[in-house]
Enzyme design. Sequence first.
Site, mmCIF file in Angstrom:
data_model
loop_
_atom_site.group_PDB
_atom_site.id
_atom_site.type_symbol
_atom_site.label_atom_id
_atom_site.label_comp_id
_atom_site.label_asym_id
_atom_site.label_seq_id
_atom_site.Cartn_x
_atom_site.Cartn_y
_atom_site.Cartn_z
ATOM 1 N N HIS A 446 0.803 -1.203 0.047
ATOM 2 C CA HIS A 446 0.194 -0.022 -0.057
ATOM 3 C C HIS A 446 0.872 1.259 -0.077
ATOM 4 C CE1 HIS A 446 0.316 1.190 4.398
ATOM 5 N NE2 HIS A 446 0.508 -0.083 4.723
ATOM 6 N N CYS A 465 1.915 -4.958 7.119
ATOM 7 C CA CYS A 465 1.841 -4.762 5.531
ATOM 8 C C CYS A 465 2.938 -4.148 4.993
ATOM 9 C CB CYS A 465 0.816 -4.159 5.474
ATOM 10 S SG CYS A 465 -1.030 -4.754 6.017
#
Length: 546
Positions: A446, A465
């Site tokens: 992301h 992440c």
Amino acid sequence: MFATEVRYTRFHRGAWILGAWLALSGPAMAQSEATEPSGIGPEVSELLSESSSRLRNLYAVRGDRPIWQDADSVDALVEALKGLDADGLVPSDYRPDDLQAASRAALMEGADAGTRARFELRASRTLLTALTHLQRGKVDPQRINDEWDLSIEPPSLDLAAISRALDDGDVSAAIDLARPPYEPYEQLREGLAHYREIKRQGGWPALMNVEDPLRPGDTGTEVTALRERLAAIGNDQLVAADEGYYPTIELQAPEPRVYDEALVEAVRRFQRHHLLADDGVVGPRTLKALNMSVERRIDQIRANMERARWLLHGLPESFVLVDIAGYDLRYFRPNGDTWRARIVVGQPYRRTPSLRSEITHLTINPTWTVPPTIMREDVLPKVRRDPGYLATKNLSVLSPSGKQLDPASVDWSNPGGVMLRQQAGPNNPLGQLVVRFPNDHLVYLHDTPSRGLFSRSQRALSSGCIRVEGVLELAQLLFDDTGTQANVRRLIADGKTRNVLLARHVPVVLHYWTVQPEPDGELAFRPDIYDRDDALIEALDRSVTL
């Protein structure tokens, strides 16, 4: 020096973990000449019926002809097994000396058929075990890493080609057929040999733990020791020649006690290869890396050769590689180009897992639902201390069904199944875009509003992440390369939260390397941020049962 912005580079298909695993298959073994033994005999056949399918298949492609019928063939096998040390494996696992001793009894004149049969299959079983370890790895990664989520395919040994090499008496050629046929693996083998030679010559000098950092322009014995340390790993230009050998020649040699420009550049290169700030100053972190023993570096190379054996198979021509310990992402594009970017990965207590999946879609202008772990460990304590925290962070409170709740109506000491969600916007932790791929760990690639973190040399800073520098450019490449008709910046500009499916899925691999070959030929050693090397090295050194 790695530029702040992401870059395109042309990458050869033999580059680090790029390319599909060679499909190993071949025609059945041609019929042997009439002068060779015609079959393995009933004793071997009986033992084979109770053996592994791979062992049975080896003899099937040979037309049931025996292999180990003379001392020369056994000697070649023994030497090849001992040579596996060059691949970071442990030759004693395969008991080469015991095998050679057993061959004397089996091959001596008058030996009974049962003894010959047992030795025949023992030798072949040992060879197949070694080939399997070399092609797919000796250690089961799931036993030493709870976060491992990459499948290890069964070995696909070309038994027909192996059989032909054995008939030629060339066991080393049979071994070569199982070794990962990629340049990075060969570079690790060469690096292992190089560092073992350094060890044979006595290693390198340890540097004194000086109170003040060593800086460009400094002079003294500590600088001389630094010069010798860097010369030990291949910086030959740092060492002054002995004028006594060349009394009539005026030598242009460095002054060993002076921290000159050549030494500064060597230190900076060392720092880059160890993911340290490349300022040319030998501070505590650089000193620690310099003082790591050669024995430790050898073990790290061996560990990463095993990781290469786990991964260097079944890879497609085009895929996204996340190098966790190297804080690096590479997208190997269908046209042969490689797009590369710096990344931020999980902190040591929230590790980014190793996994293989496929990118299926992208989320534009994403909202962020606080994951359960982050909510429990990070957010709830802050909400309990400061009731205004939710408003400050623009977090909405939702029921399990998605209905918005008044934060004042929730018992924050025991909130039950409520969810917290942050709307899309410039301060959203996911930034403007998320690249999604199915996995049980709920991780993804992301964007981020905290772009300053990419300038740090060590970037284990997230909650698991992967934050990607320049991810909008990566997203557009994924759209273009998969035939997905979409424009990333236009979609972001309209402000709507939406999912865009890729017309074709793109494989993605998240893996952990603490040693990697660099384009300049040197090996880069990364900090073992998740403390995984020791368990792997211990497992590599543990004896196996044949």
